[in-house]
Design an enzyme around this catalytic site. Structure first.
Site, PDB file in Angstrom:
ATOM      1  N   ASN A 204      14.395  52.822  29.759  1.00  9.10           N
ATOM      2  CA  ASN A 204      15.539  52.307  30.514  1.00  9.10           C
ATOM      3  C   ASN A 204      15.102  52.287  31.972  1.00  9.10           C
ATOM      4  O   ASN A 204      15.086  53.322  32.632  1.00  9.10           O
ATOM      5  CB  ASN A 204      16.755  53.223  30.314  1.00  9.10           C
ATOM      6  CG  ASN A 204      17.915  52.835  31.215  1.00  9.10           C
ATOM      7  OD1 ASN A 204      17.953  51.725  31.748  1.00  9.10           O
ATOM      8  ND2 ASN A 204      18.861  53.748  31.385  1.00  9.10           N
TER       9      ASN A 204
ATOM     10  N   GLU B  25      25.814  56.299  33.476  1.00 10.24           N
ATOM     11  CA  GLU B  25      25.899  55.735  34.833  1.00 10.24           C
ATOM     12  C   GLU B  25      26.895  54.568  34.864  1.00 10.24           C
ATOM     13  O   GLU B  25      27.607  54.363  35.842  1.00 10.24           O
ATOM     14  CB  GLU B  25      24.500  55.306  35.310  1.00 10.24           C
ATOM     15  CG  GLU B  25      23.637  56.539  35.597  1.00 10.24           C
ATOM     16  CD  GLU B  25      22.143  56.333  35.488  1.00 10.24           C
ATOM     17  OE1 GLU B  25      21.673  55.193  35.419  1.00 10.24           O
ATOM     18  OE2 GLU B  25      21.435  57.364  35.445  1.00 10.24           O
TER      19      GLU B  25
ATOM     20  N   GLU C 132      22.699  61.562  25.306  1.00 12.45           N
ATOM     21  CA  GLU C 132      22.178  61.808  26.650  1.00 12.45           C
ATOM     22  C   GLU C 132      23.104  62.770  27.387  1.00 12.45           C
ATOM     23  O   GLU C 132      24.108  62.331  27.992  1.00 12.45           O
ATOM     24  CB  GLU C 132      22.106  60.488  27.430  1.00 12.45           C
ATOM     25  CG  GLU C 132      21.194  59.465  26.801  1.00 12.45           C
ATOM     26  CD  GLU C 132      20.586  58.566  27.853  1.00 12.45           C
ATOM     27  OE1 GLU C 132      19.357  58.453  27.875  1.00 12.45           O
ATOM     28  OE2 GLU C 132      21.333  58.002  28.674  1.00 12.45           O
TER      29      GLU C 132
ATOM     30  N   GLY D  12      17.841  62.459  34.771  1.00 14.89           N
ATOM     31  CA  GLY D  12      17.258  62.331  36.104  1.00 14.89           C
ATOM     32  C   GLY D  12      17.270  63.625  36.904  1.00 14.89           C
ATOM     33  O   GLY D  12      17.038  63.618  38.107  1.00 14.89           O
TER      34      GLY D  12
ATOM     35  N   SER E   9      15.545  63.479  30.994  1.00 14.38           N
ATOM     36  CA  SER E   9      14.316  64.107  31.498  1.00 14.38           C
ATOM     37  C   SER E   9      13.284  64.333  30.396  1.00 14.38           C
ATOM     38  O   SER E   9      12.585  65.353  30.387  1.00 14.38           O
ATOM     39  CB  SER E   9      14.644  65.413  32.228  1.00 14.38           C
ATOM     40  OG  SER E   9      15.494  65.147  33.326  1.00 14.38           O
TER      41      SER E   9
END
Ligand code: PEP
Length: 252
Positions: A9, A99, A169, A175, A215
């Site tokens: 992604n 997000e 996720e 991140g 991560s």
């Protein structure tokens, strides 16, 4: 048969020439590798889809948009429809990324519309779900994940379900450099599979690919992918360099 998948992604990273170069490198590495145990997908910005499609072997490297509109066409300035995505030759779309849920207020109902339009246009879907740190810590994470799946996906028919890949996720791991432990991830993946079994039966649940995202790197991918219910990864930061992405692709 359940497939293993490692999907990148790229988010809002790379210019078109940079993205084309990265896609060429991944495509060459996939072609050079023998006996890969997973499918590879590149999730790229809308602007890159057509150019990236031209430099990959689509039978070996899948191509995903990172989003599509919740309307089929019309006066929605700046939006990109599922039909437009499919017309580039892309075969996947990533939907429900945290997000997009968080920054662009994508609700379960909006995501349900996107899911339906993506399927109508022949796209396979990587559907993201996952809890915030607060929801992890107050113990509501399973209820949160169940609600996300139930409200946007569980109206699908068993035939449509065959086009769905789930990506778990945990938002607190995206991140941040913090990875869920392989045991934490396995627990949630098994829970997701049990939800799918309750809705669609054991056979479809067993065939469903469930990816981990948050991560994931070459160093931690082998331990995560060794778990029985973790069938690959959705990879953000580590997908932006061909060698780190391939380090994860070859982790099975
Ligand atoms: C993601 O955004 O889907 C993701 C998993 O990001 P990262 O790998 O950078 O945590």
């Amino acid at each position: 048969m359940r497939k293993n998948i490692v999907a990148g992604n790229w988010k809002m990273n790379t210019t078109v020439p940079e993205g084309v170069q990265l896609a060429k490198e991944v495509n060459a590495a996939v072609n050079a590798a023998s006996g890969l145990k997973c499918d590879v997908v590149l999730g790229v910005p809308f602007t890159h889809l057509t150019a990236v499609k031209q430099v990959i072997d689509i039978n070996k490297v899948g191509l995903a948009a990172e989003n599509c509109a919740d309307h089929s066409s019309g006066a929605y300035t700046g939006e990109v429809s599922a039909a437009m995505v499919a017309s580039t030759g892309a075969n996947y779309v990533i939907l429900g990324h945290s997000e997009r849920r968080g920054y662009y207020n994508e609700t379960p109902q909006i995501l349900k519309e996107k899911v339906d339009l993506a399927l109508e246009n022949g796209l396979k879907i990587i559907f993201c779900c996952g809890e915030s740190l607060e929801e992890r810590e107050n113990g509501s994470f399973k209820a949160v994940i169940e609600k996300e799946l139930r409200e946007s996906l569980f109206h699908l028919t068993p035939e449509q379900w065959a086009s769905i890949t789930i990506a778990y996720e945990p938002i607190w791991a995206i991140g941040t450099g913090k990875t869920a432990t392989s045991d934490q991830a396995q627990e949630v993946h098994a829970f997701i599979r049990s939800l799918v079994a309750g809705q669609y039966g054991d056979r479809l649940a067993d065939d469903t690919t469930i990816l981990y995202g948050g991560s994931c790197k070459p160093a931690n991918a082998p331990e995560l992918f060794a778990k029985p219910d973790i069938d690959g990864g959705l990879i953000g930061g580590a997908a932006l360099k061909a060698d780190s992405f391939m380090g994860i692709v070859t982790a099975f």
